[in-house]
Design an enzyme around this catalytic site. Structure first.
Site, PDB file in Angstrom:
ATOM      1  N   ASN A  41       0.850  -1.191   0.000  1.00  0.00           N
ATOM      2  CA  ASN A  41       0.000   0.000   0.000  1.00  0.00           C
ATOM      3  C   ASN A  41       0.888   1.246   0.000  1.00  0.00           C
ATOM      4  O   ASN A  41       2.107   1.131  -0.031  1.00  0.00           O
ATOM      5  CB  ASN A  41      -0.949  -0.026   1.208  1.00  0.00           C
ATOM      6  CG  ASN A  41      -0.190  -0.110   2.513  1.00  0.00           C
ATOM      7  OD1 ASN A  41       0.594   0.771   2.841  1.00  0.00           O
ATOM      8  ND2 ASN A  41      -0.397  -1.201   3.255  1.00  0.00           N
ATOM      9  N   ASP A  43      -4.227  -6.002   4.648  1.00  0.00           N
ATOM     10  CA  ASP A  43      -5.283  -6.825   5.258  1.00  0.00           C
ATOM     11  C   ASP A  43      -5.328  -8.230   4.654  1.00  0.00           C
ATOM     12  O   ASP A  43      -5.800  -9.162   5.279  1.00  0.00           O
ATOM     13  CB  ASP A  43      -6.639  -6.143   5.079  1.00  0.00           C
ATOM     14  CG  ASP A  43      -6.738  -4.909   5.972  1.00  0.00           C
ATOM     15  OD1 ASP A  43      -6.167  -4.938   7.079  1.00  0.00           O
ATOM     16  OD2 ASP A  43      -7.365  -3.912   5.555  1.00  0.00           O
ATOM     17  N   LYS A  51       8.902 -16.923 -10.889  1.00  0.00           N
ATOM     18  CA  LYS A  51       8.210 -15.783 -11.496  1.00  0.00           C
ATOM     19  C   LYS A  51       7.033 -16.275 -12.348  1.00  0.00           C
ATOM     20  O   LYS A  51       7.205 -17.187 -13.176  1.00  0.00           O
ATOM     21  CB  LYS A  51       9.211 -15.020 -12.375  1.00  0.00           C
ATOM     22  CG  LYS A  51       8.651 -13.742 -12.926  1.00  0.00           C
ATOM     23  CD  LYS A  51       9.676 -13.031 -13.802  1.00  0.00           C
ATOM     24  CE  LYS A  51       9.020 -11.835 -14.448  1.00  0.00           C
ATOM     25  NZ  LYS A  51       9.707 -11.386 -15.636  1.00  0.00           N
ATOM     26  N   PHE A  55      -4.078   3.645  14.777  1.00  0.00           N
ATOM     27  CA  PHE A  55      -4.305   4.691  13.782  1.00  0.00           C
ATOM     28  C   PHE A  55      -5.416   4.194  12.873  1.00  0.00           C
ATOM     29  O   PHE A  55      -5.505   2.985  12.609  1.00  0.00           O
ATOM     30  CB  PHE A  55      -3.030   4.944  12.964  1.00  0.00           C
ATOM     31  CG  PHE A  55      -2.147   5.996  13.572  1.00  0.00           C
ATOM     32  CD1 PHE A  55      -1.435   5.727  14.729  1.00  0.00           C
ATOM     33  CD2 PHE A  55      -2.050   7.262  13.005  1.00  0.00           C
ATOM     34  CE1 PHE A  55      -0.630   6.702  15.314  1.00  0.00           C
ATOM     35  CE2 PHE A  55      -1.252   8.241  13.578  1.00  0.00           C
ATOM     36  CZ  PHE A  55      -0.542   7.964  14.736  1.00  0.00           C
ATOM     37  N   LYS A 108     -13.322   0.947  15.145  1.00  0.00           N
ATOM     38  CA  LYS A 108     -12.014   0.280  15.342  1.00  0.00           C
ATOM     39  C   LYS A 108     -11.552   0.404  16.789  1.00  0.00           C
ATOM     40  O   LYS A 108     -10.990  -0.531  17.349  1.00  0.00           O
ATOM     41  CB  LYS A 108     -10.964   0.883  14.396  1.00  0.00           C
ATOM     42  CG  LYS A 108     -11.182   0.474  12.940  1.00  0.00           C
ATOM     43  CD  LYS A 108     -10.242   1.173  11.986  1.00  0.00           C
ATOM     44  CE  LYS A 108     -10.697   0.924  10.553  1.00  0.00           C
ATOM     45  NZ  LYS A 108      -9.956   1.671   9.552  1.00  0.00           N
ATOM     46  N   LYS A 150     -11.232  -3.139  18.544  1.00  0.00           N
ATOM     47  CA  LYS A 150      -9.871  -3.628  18.825  1.00  0.00           C
ATOM     48  C   LYS A 150      -9.475  -3.390  20.277  1.00  0.00           C
ATOM     49  O   LYS A 150      -8.326  -3.627  20.647  1.00  0.00           O
ATOM     50  CB  LYS A 150      -8.865  -2.964  17.866  1.00  0.00           C
ATOM     51  CG  LYS A 150      -9.208  -3.217  16.381  1.00  0.00           C
ATOM     52  CD  LYS A 150      -8.109  -2.806  15.435  1.00  0.00           C
ATOM     53  CE  LYS A 150      -8.614  -2.783  13.992  1.00  0.00           C
ATOM     54  NZ  LYS A 150      -7.589  -3.086  13.005  1.00  0.00           N
TER      55      LYS A 150
HETATM   56  N1  CTP Z   1      -3.930  -3.110  11.933  1.00  0.00           N
HETATM   57  C1  CTP Z   1      -3.262  -4.252  12.352  1.00  0.00           C
HETATM   58  N2  CTP Z   1      -3.321  -5.380  11.616  1.00  0.00           N
HETATM   59  C2  CTP Z   1      -4.060  -5.453  10.495  1.00  0.00           C
HETATM   60  C3  CTP Z   1      -4.752  -4.292  10.050  1.00  0.00           C
HETATM   61  C4  CTP Z   1      -4.662  -3.149  10.798  1.00  0.00           C
HETATM   62  O1  CTP Z   1      -2.587  -4.197  13.385  1.00  0.00           O
HETATM   63  N3  CTP Z   1      -4.120  -6.569   9.790  1.00  0.00           N
HETATM   64  C5  CTP Z   1      -3.894  -1.896  12.768  1.00  0.00           C
HETATM   65  C6  CTP Z   1      -3.216  -0.725  12.069  1.00  0.00           C
HETATM   66  O2  CTP Z   1      -1.820  -0.698  12.355  1.00  0.00           O
HETATM   67  C7  CTP Z   1      -3.946   0.470  12.661  1.00  0.00           C
HETATM   68  C8  CTP Z   1      -5.341  -0.068  12.935  1.00  0.00           C
HETATM   69  O3  CTP Z   1      -5.223  -1.484  13.008  1.00  0.00           O
HETATM   70  O4  CTP Z   1      -3.411   0.884  13.891  1.00  0.00           O
HETATM   71  C9  CTP Z   1      -6.376   0.303  11.895  1.00  0.00           C
HETATM   72  O5  CTP Z   1      -5.870   0.009  10.617  1.00  0.00           O
HETATM   73  P1  CTP Z   1      -6.666   0.406   9.301  1.00  0.00           P
HETATM   74  O6  CTP Z   1      -5.881  -0.023   8.127  1.00  0.00           O
HETATM   75  O7  CTP Z   1      -7.119   1.831   9.392  1.00  0.00           O
HETATM   76  O8  CTP Z   1      -7.999  -0.431   9.414  1.00  0.00           O
HETATM   77  P2  CTP Z   1      -8.321  -1.964   9.348  1.00  0.00           P
HETATM   78  O9  CTP Z   1      -8.464  -2.461  10.738  1.00  0.00           O
HETATM   79  O10 CTP Z   1      -7.343  -2.669   8.478  1.00  0.00           O
HETATM   80  O11 CTP Z   1      -9.757  -1.940   8.683  1.00  0.00           O
HETATM   81  P3  CTP Z   1     -10.194  -1.469   7.212  1.00  0.00           P
HETATM   82  O12 CTP Z   1      -9.025  -1.802   6.306  1.00  0.00           O
HETATM   83  O13 CTP Z   1     -11.404  -2.283   6.931  1.00  0.00           O
HETATM   84  O14 CTP Z   1     -10.466   0.011   7.282  1.00  0.00           O
END
Ligand code: CTP
Length: 405
Positions: free
Chosen positions: A206, A275, A285, A321, A335, A339
């Site tokens: 990302n 995610d 490859k 975050f 969240k 969490k």
């Molecule tokens: N995070 C994590 N592990 C994951 C995804 C997210 O620890 N697999 C943590 C990130 O580091 C951040 C928080 O969860 O502190 C929120 O991450 P974000 O990407 O905003 O949201 P997601 O929980 O991934 O949900 P979505 O992608 O559906 O918005």
């Protein structure tokens, strides 16, 4: 550094040219910067260079005083920090033995300001027991001595003796002049993206640059915390003084976070974790033989959610975050609750001045009791300091709560 008075003392080593960069960085950080050179230092770089960079006259000679001022006393007593860079073996010996035979050594003898010594010399010279003893004496007197860098030296030898990088000297200076309000705290920060391999040459990732997480790690270290930074791949240099753990995938990040969790008081998850990951990463490859290609993705562990669900009353504080492109508050609050966090920093990553790759951020801080703090647009460094202020207040509150006050 803004408004701080910093003295740079340049003694006679080849690395004197690097002190010019240090002075430039100090001036850029808005420090009032003054330079004094030994007469041998001035053989390597002219005082004019430092005068042009600092905007102030350079003192080289004990008898350079202007009018009735007694600069060798006032400089060391009215400044916030004295940085000796480079500090030669000879100058270190003079400091250790209390010799004041020129402006710089006399100023150091009379100084009440903190002193940072940045050694630079041939590696055999550095390893010499006399030099090592002298450095020990300085440390025992409360003087901060930086470790020299290693590598090829100007004398064509390899080993320790290189002047620490000017950026690292700056960071050590920041540590010495910043309030150490986070001293004693152990903080784990995660930063950057994770990368999930498709085959040996391709991956899913990302747009996270890691800037926010690195700013948090740097600011926490400057304020006295012990910091571990677990980071996915970024283009950033790990901040000075921080224990750095580089990872690639979400699974690697999870392992590193859980390994370090027991020794932490606070975990700040600024990383943008992927995610999903490809179910299988091809051993070779993938060839473009087909007209279309489907990737099957499976869910990665949610590291923060796992930390949240595993926490006990005595566990560390958890800060997340939330990167959102719509319904910022609703999603961030979800969240925070889902969490089991103490605080979440929500930012709208669709704005040009906020989120990935930018140097600024506009965030809202949401607390577990439902309170919301709406912050103005500011640099990521300023956001980092403010978030750390709030975390520190929360940590102190939680200590009072635990001790029953
Ligand atoms: N995070 C994590 N592990 C994951 C995804 C997210 O620890 N697999 C943590 C990130 O580091 C951040 C928080 O969860 O502190 C929120 O991450 P974000 O990407 O905003 O949201 P997601 O929980 O991934 O949900 P979505 O992608 O559906 O918005």
């Amino acid at each position: 550094m803004k408004g701080k008075k910093i003295i740079v003392g340049v003694s006679g080593g080849i690395a004197a040219y690097k002190a010019a960069e240090l002075v430039r960085l100090l001036v850029k950080a808005d420090a009032r910067t003054f330079v004094t050179m030994t007469s041998n230092g001035a053989r390597f770089v002219t005082p004019l260079t430092f005068e042009a960079l600092s905007g102030n006259r350079v003192i080289r000679d004990m008898w350079d005083n202007e009018g009735t001022s007694i600069d060798h006393i006032s400089w060391g007593q009215e400044s916030d920090l004295i940085i000796i860079a480079p500090a030669t073996a000879n100058f270190i010996a003079k400091m250790a033995h209390g010799i004041g035979d020129d402006f710089l050594s006399t100023m150091v003898l009379a100084a009440t300001a903190g002193i940072l010594v940045c050694p630079s010399m041939n590696s055999q010279m550095f390893k010499n027991p006399a030099v090592q003893d002298n450095l020990r004496v300085l440390k025992a007197r409360g003087i901060t001595v930086m470790e020299p860098g290693e590598g090829q030296l100007a004398c064509h030898t390899e080993g320790p003796g290189r002047l620490p990088e000017p950026g690292d000297i700056m960071e050590q200076a920041f540590i010495l002049i910043s309030p150490q309000d986070l001293s004693g705290l152990k903080i784990l920060v995660t930063a950057g993206p994770t990368v999930e391999p498709i085959d040996p040459v391709r991956y899913i990732t990302n747009r996270s640059s890691g800037k926010m997480g690195y700013a948090l790690a740097r600011a926490a270290r400057r304020r006295g915390a012990s910091v571990t930074l677990v980071s996915g791949p970024t283009n950033l240099k790990p901040p000075y003084g921080v224990e750095f753990c580089g990872v690639k995938t979400a699974e690697d990040m999870k392992q590193a976070v859980f390994k370090n969790r027991p020794k932490c008081n606070i975990i700040i998850k600024a990383a943008a974790v992927s995610d999903y990951r490809p179910r299988d990463s091809a051993a070779h490859k993938i060839k473009k033989d087909e007209d279309s290609l489907s990737l099957e993705l499976v869910k990665n562990p949610d590291i923060l959610a796992e930390l949240g669900s595993a926490r006990k009353e005595s566990d560390c504080l958890l800060v997340g975050f939330a990167a959102e492109t719509k319904d910022l508050m609703a999603n961030a609050k979800k969240k925070l609750r889902g969490k089991n966090l103490d605080m979440i920093v929500a930012n709208d990553v669709s704005r040009e001045d906020s989120g990935f790759e930018t140097d600024t951020n506009i965030v809202k801080i949401i607390y577990s009791d439902g309170q919301v703090e709406d912050l103005a647009l500011m640099t990521k460094d300023a956001v980092a300091d403010l978030v750390l202020d709030r975390i520190n207040a929360m940590w102190e509150g939680s200590l009072e709560h635990r001790s029953g006050n």
